[in-house]
Enzyme design. Sequence first.
Site, short mmCIF file in Angstrom:
data_model
loop_
_atom_site.label_atom_id
_atom_site.label_comp_id
_atom_site.label_asym_id
_atom_site.label_seq_id
_atom_site.Cartn_x
_atom_site.Cartn_y
_atom_site.Cartn_z
N CYS A 42 136.56 86.71 74.09
CA CYS A 42 136.51 86.98 72.64
C CYS A 42 136.56 88.47 72.35
O CYS A 42 135.90 89.25 73.03
CB CYS A 42 135.20 86.49 72.04
SG CYS A 42 135.00 84.75 72.08
N ARG A 94 142.22 78.40 63.59
CA ARG A 94 140.81 78.53 63.97
C ARG A 94 140.26 79.86 63.45
O ARG A 94 139.08 80.01 63.19
CB ARG A 94 140.68 78.46 65.50
CG ARG A 94 139.24 78.42 65.98
CD ARG A 94 139.14 78.19 67.48
NE ARG A 94 137.79 77.85 67.87
CZ ARG A 94 136.87 78.71 68.29
NH1 ARG A 94 137.17 80.00 68.39
NH2 ARG A 94 135.66 78.33 68.60
P1 XMP Z 1 133.06 81.76 77.62
O1 XMP Z 1 132.18 82.95 77.58
O2 XMP Z 1 132.39 80.55 78.23
O3 XMP Z 1 133.36 81.42 76.09
O4 XMP Z 1 134.36 82.06 78.30
C1 XMP Z 1 134.11 80.30 75.68
C2 XMP Z 1 134.06 80.15 74.16
O5 XMP Z 1 134.69 81.26 73.51
C3 XMP Z 1 135.18 80.84 72.23
N1 XMP Z 1 136.56 81.31 72.11
C4 XMP Z 1 136.95 82.40 71.43
N2 XMP Z 1 136.26 83.25 70.65
N3 XMP Z 1 138.22 84.52 70.31
C5 XMP Z 1 136.91 84.30 70.06
O6 XMP Z 1 136.30 85.06 69.31
C6 XMP Z 1 138.99 83.71 71.07
O7 XMP Z 1 140.19 83.93 71.26
C7 XMP Z 1 138.31 82.59 71.65
N4 XMP Z 1 138.75 81.55 72.41
C8 XMP Z 1 137.65 80.81 72.67
C9 XMP Z 1 135.06 79.35 72.17
O8 XMP Z 1 133.97 79.04 71.34
C10 XMP Z 1 134.82 78.96 73.62
O9 XMP Z 1 134.12 77.75 73.77
#
Ligand code: XMP
Length: 500
Positions: free
Chosen positions: A311, A413
Amino acid sequence: MDASLDEKFGLLGLTFDDVLLLPGESDVVPSAAEPRSRVSRRVEVAVPLLSSAMDTVTESRMAIAMARQGGLGVLHRNLSAEEQATQVDLVKRSEAGMVTHPVTCGPEATLAEVDVLCRHYRISGVPVVDADATLLGIVTNRDLRFETDRSRLVRDVMTPLPLVTAPVGIAPDDAMALLARHKVEKLPLVDGAGRLRGLITVKDFVKREQYPLATKDDAGRLRVAAAVGIFDDAWKRAMLLVEAGVDVVVVDMAHGHSRAVLDMVARLKAEPAAASVDVVGGNVATRAAAQALVDAGVDGVKVGVGPGSICTTRVVAGVGVPQVTAIAEAAAACAPAGVPVVGDGGLQHSGDIAKALVAGADTVMLGSLLAGCEESPGELVFSNGKQYKSYRGMGSLGAQQTRTGTRSFSKDRYFQNDVSSTEQFVPEGVEGLVPYRGRLAAVAHQLVGGLRQSMFYCGAATVPQLKERGRFVRITAAGLKESHPHDVQMVLEAPNYSGR
Ligand code: XMP
């Protein structure tokens, strides 16, 4: 600080690396700790792990693997509604006490067509039925193996009636006895008129013993969750998913504290066709947002604004709440209402699972920790002699281009579905690689094993006890440094630790 500044700056935000769990008096041995928990009001899991709704983490294969390990997969939504519903169907058909709608073929199908069916559904054979579902025979591996001409018709190759069959409603033990007595692997279930009504396979009995913790619905099928948005075809998508048998619909938006998200949750909860489906809403990071979702009637609240490893929301928009504080704040609204909390994102090590639970979560959602699994979508990538899998944010530029190169369904999203060109899109995520980790079973074993150790140290035999008894100690940068291996050169990789 004077009152107005106090109001402006408010909370201190803490995350996983800012805290440790205090060891507490304990009579709990790790193997006796019980990690069972709830994803939502009606959906229980034997282990409190969910896989992220991301196109490099959860498609049907990962969802099946997650449910078998006792967790739950959330199918991503960066694909068409029809494709996503097909993924739900694949999970629901994968393992069952009884397959209620077995995959079938007609007698005029070619062997090549049967091959395609078997590959698609990962099955070893199909019952053959006529147009009004009357059972005619069965075509299985045994019939197909030595056939070189794939243009031959099923009717010439199948094992025709009479077959070993049983009536609908046969008890599992009786079905197993029939399979064993006749040395067959599939038992078609028929009604009085000889029409196919279901199928029991020996594989399902074997899997039942192999995966005793599996997350299953009342009919013995694996459970699966799926993400939806709020714009365009979101409602149609949700209804297709419900029709396909999804157990939990996750209204999955980067900012869950918005009228459209609350309306979608309320509308789903009021929809009679979705009465048996739980609705999880998110993502949120404040108490007020969680309360708004609870007031809208949600069955579970997903927490996390910007903690994810891929993120960039917190740097692009400067917005977010460190995850331990975000979970605690959301839980303050959810717990009194009996609504479970999913801590989504930011977990780097197994120890973070218990920290999330003590903060107030009931389950955690994992992206980067699972993206390297064999069962995640995507191919292995070799770099400098090491194996990796790709992992990308759903708000990354790459996710605007789906893996199949077709239209992206993920920019809404981030509330940017009105942006037509990729150049205009403001990404909130990055693309990268994570080390290949092998099978989910082994990865989940280490994650749950870590949680069991946490429960032992905290003296908690169950997740509710852990949530109640767990206490944090806040640490400094020096404390964090001390927590990780230091002053040694690591020569061997541990299965549950990768350096910082
Ligand atoms: P981890 O830390 O487990 O996080 O790799 C996975 C979660 O990140 C969210 N997610 C995103 N958040 N930009 C964001 O701000 C993105 O591009 C993105 N893609 C995923 C999502 O909630 C996921 O479960």
